[in-house]
Design an enzyme around this catalytic site. Sequence first.
Site, PDB file in Angstrom:
ATOM      1  N   SER A  85      -9.561  -1.751   7.188  1.00  0.00           N
ATOM      2  CA  SER A  85      -8.989  -1.480   5.862  1.00  0.00           C
ATOM      3  C   SER A  85      -8.190  -2.632   5.264  1.00  0.00           C
ATOM      4  O   SER A  85      -7.852  -2.594   4.086  1.00  0.00           O
ATOM      5  CB  SER A  85      -8.108  -0.232   5.905  1.00  0.00           C
ATOM      6  OG  SER A  85      -8.926   0.913   5.911  1.00  0.00           O
TER       7      SER A  85
ATOM      8  N   SER B 216      -9.466   0.525   2.943  1.00  0.00           N
ATOM      9  CA  SER B 216      -8.661   1.412   2.127  1.00  0.00           C
ATOM     10  C   SER B 216      -7.494   0.713   1.437  1.00  0.00           C
ATOM     11  O   SER B 216      -6.912   1.274   0.520  1.00  0.00           O
ATOM     12  CB  SER B 216      -8.112   2.559   2.983  1.00  0.00           C
ATOM     13  OG  SER B 216      -7.271   2.053   4.001  1.00  0.00           O
TER      14      SER B 216
ATOM     15  N   LYS C 278       0.870  -1.178   0.000  1.00  0.00           N
ATOM     16  CA  LYS C 278       0.000   0.000   0.000  1.00  0.00           C
ATOM     17  C   LYS C 278       0.906   1.228   0.000  1.00  0.00           C
ATOM     18  O   LYS C 278       1.932   1.237   0.701  1.00  0.00           O
ATOM     19  CB  LYS C 278      -0.824  -0.071   1.292  1.00  0.00           C
ATOM     20  CG  LYS C 278      -1.950   0.921   1.452  1.00  0.00           C
ATOM     21  CD  LYS C 278      -2.736   0.592   2.731  1.00  0.00           C
ATOM     22  CE  LYS C 278      -3.950   1.477   2.904  1.00  0.00           C
ATOM     23  NZ  LYS C 278      -4.746   1.109   4.090  1.00  0.00           N
TER      24      LYS C 278
END
Lengths: 494, 463
Positions: free
Chosen positions: B179, B155, B79
């Site tokens: 997330s 996310s 990420k």
Amino acid sequence: MTLLDNRPSDPAKLIEGRTGPWEIILGLEVHAQVASKAKLFSGAAVGFGAGPNEQVSLVDAAMPGMLPVINRYCVEQAVRTGLGLQAQINAWSRFDRKNYFYPDLPQGYQISQFKDPIVGEGEITVERDDGSTFVVRIERLHLEQDAGKSIHDLDPDWTYVDLNRAGTALMEIVSRPDMRSSDEAAAYVKKLRTILRYLGTCDGDMEKGNLRADVNVSVRRPGGDLGTRCEIKNVNSYRYIQQAIEYEARRQIEILEEGGSIAQETRLFDPTKGETRSMRSKEEAHDYRYFPDPDLLPLELDEAWIAAIKAGLPELPDAKMARLQAQYGLSAYDARVLAIDIARADFFERAAEGRDAKLVANWTTNNLLARLAEAGLDIDESPIPARDIAGLVKLIEDGVISSKIAKEVFEHMWAGEGEPAAIVEARGLVQVTDTGAIEAAVDAIIAANPDKAEAVKTRPQAIGWFVGQVMRETGGKANPAAVNDILKARLGVE
Amino acid sequence: MRTSGTGALDLAEAVRGGETSAERVIEQTLADIGARNAALNCFTAVFAEEARAQARQLDADARAGKPLGALAGVPFAVKNLFDVSGVVTLAGSKIRRQSPPAERDATVVKRLKDQGAILVGALNMDEFAYGFSTENAHYGATRNPHDRERIAGGSSGGSAAAVAAELVPLALGSDTNGSIRVPAAMCGVFGLKPTFGRLSRAGAFPFVYSLDHVGPFARTARDLAAAYDAMQGRDPADAVCAGAPIDPALPGLAEPVSGLRIGVLGGWFQDGASDDVLEALETVAGALGGVRTIELPEVARARAAAYCITAAEGANLHLADLARRPHDFDLATRDRLMAGAFMPAAVIVQAQRFRRWFKAEVARIFEDFDVLLAPTTICTAPKLGQMTIPFRGVETPVRPNLGIYTQPLSFIGLPVVAAPVRRAGMPVGVQIVARPWAEAVALRLSHHLELAGVLAAYPMERS
């Protein structure tokens, strides 16, 4: 030529210089060799791989007294292309002589079309990788002869000339300066190539030089006046087109930011160094002393003939893309990936007949095309025929194999082990859809849990509990969808 | 051998055994990314040259007979809130584009590299990790590989989608309120949100200091455990991880699960879930047999408190930028951070007090259970751009509410494996929740359920 902007500056496409952002303006002249058995003005054959000067007629060699006779089929191909580009077809056009001196041009001039091209303005819609689209306006398409080939590196002292290519018909397709990034330029050429291949008017083989582009590059401040352009000659792959543009734009920006000015010139892209270098200062049209070729009458086309060609046009990429979505329920992405190549679309449609079309599209795009790309093969060279993809999907549909097993089967198919059903049989890959075994497990579990079976009638999701129990009983080999179906039937729920 | 779609541990074994080379694996991975990322938008950066160099070095080490790590030659991606030396840490934002590049790798990135794993790129996310959809205003939406018209969840959406699409066998994400777990469920892969404080967050751009966790994604429980083990260990650079014990999960993965006391969370955790979700949960319960349904107390308050702490702490972190350059935020993020900035202090104090109470209550429940099961999300992946979902009879906004079942659990730092249930249709996940520091138990149960055919990463061609 008036250069009308058709697009406002897009901040995402600007490139950052030392003194602020710049916008790249790109227009392309694509030379597409007309797919035809004979040359534009002679009966000599056109083909790849013949020995030097084996495909040369007296006309091509410009022997004294030889006269050109136009090839009706090449004209038809140009008209067909124009119609495919949604362009104006000029019923009256004329051939001009473009005069220059070079050893591989025996006539001393190229027969081309200058003021009155056979095809006028058109446009094509181009898709970017992310699925968004933009329009590139076509300024014109004209017919012209290709030159021969000078070979400088065969002998240290001599230059050899091969006239096989001399007189071959080319379509020069000129775009408006409607592209704003190297990605867009490549996307435009891709789309143009797709259309030409659909129409059958050019084989689009870039490696053989049958489709090549001259790229006009200029830079400007966003929204400012257009800058002076440089033309990069004869770029013959998407990657080179992109590299040439990136390099050339950077070069121009550096010159301008240091207070210099751009000289209008013709440049050459050197793929080994990844840079462009000056070839010659740009000629103006008057340098070529264009004049109408007195050996050829003006070309007058019959409206009925044009209409007949139009009626015979195949389904074009945009229409095919729309139909693949409408008829088979494919996503825009899958439809685009398939429609980009007519052979792919045909392959898909053959495989999808009577099958779950979305599944077929997935196997074709995600698995087969990926493997073909790795192996550097086109779909026509696929070791797996369309009927075997259909066969594989049928096995999945029938619940004979899971999608996970299908991947394994696919690998064996790729390795040339034959039809999917035979592979599954030979390797014992059938999943437990032996409904007898599942049914027995289901019946036993329902009998042991009457309260839970009852609960399913009011709470249908509770069927999940039975699925889990059956999985446990069958050691995880049962197909969940099959288990679900049997349970629903037994428990009397929908 | 063909390496695309091969699991992390299998790849490492093949590299160590000389069946393939790290360089071949990386070239294949880069080619896959090049060919298939554009349609999905998982990657925001690809570190091709660095990855190639690391692969060549690893192959040279192998030829020289040096010992290779547990994850030798395994490509992974992170990420884009994880620091990568020499790269600007974007955290999904436009604002951070001007920040200087990171000077060193985040601790967990370094630990994976130390085991021979090769970083190939950075992945898309919701801006500043505030969201559950990965529809990023600056970098575009990540698409769900199983249906490109749907979101990947967030996310850590780029991470889950990259693993689901078999672009990489391992990825890292972060989980503040769900997330990791939400995108894992929506993309049909395994994700681990470890106990709060287990894995170091040093070098991961923060969101909510008291709720942030980092963790891995993988296609099997075994790979998940391997990545988790490689990242464990104390780190003075993260105060909450300074005393974290090391408890490898991989060695005991195959040990029996017969003695485990397992409960299914009812009440809040099932109320309003779609039929798909409930059916999948029942499938797992059915496969385990003899599980009890229990309820946690005051879950609605737990979620509300987590919500308030998130907004307030997040706003505190971004206060200067909210005041100075509010227009550079993603609209969806900004509005919620703004709201957090105006939260009365009393609310936060009350939320923290309640947190201690809730933690103690749940600890008491764990005296009777080893594992609790709950759905991960209320529904399968919504469509891209879809603003609302029906939930408990009300049209509810998508972005903040996909974490309704995840938020109360991360609130008190419980370790959770988010696991995909094997079934037809779009992916559905379950949360396998263990007591604090018992990740190994949740991973072991996940592994057994996977072997039993109940859990499985979704096959890539299903869409």
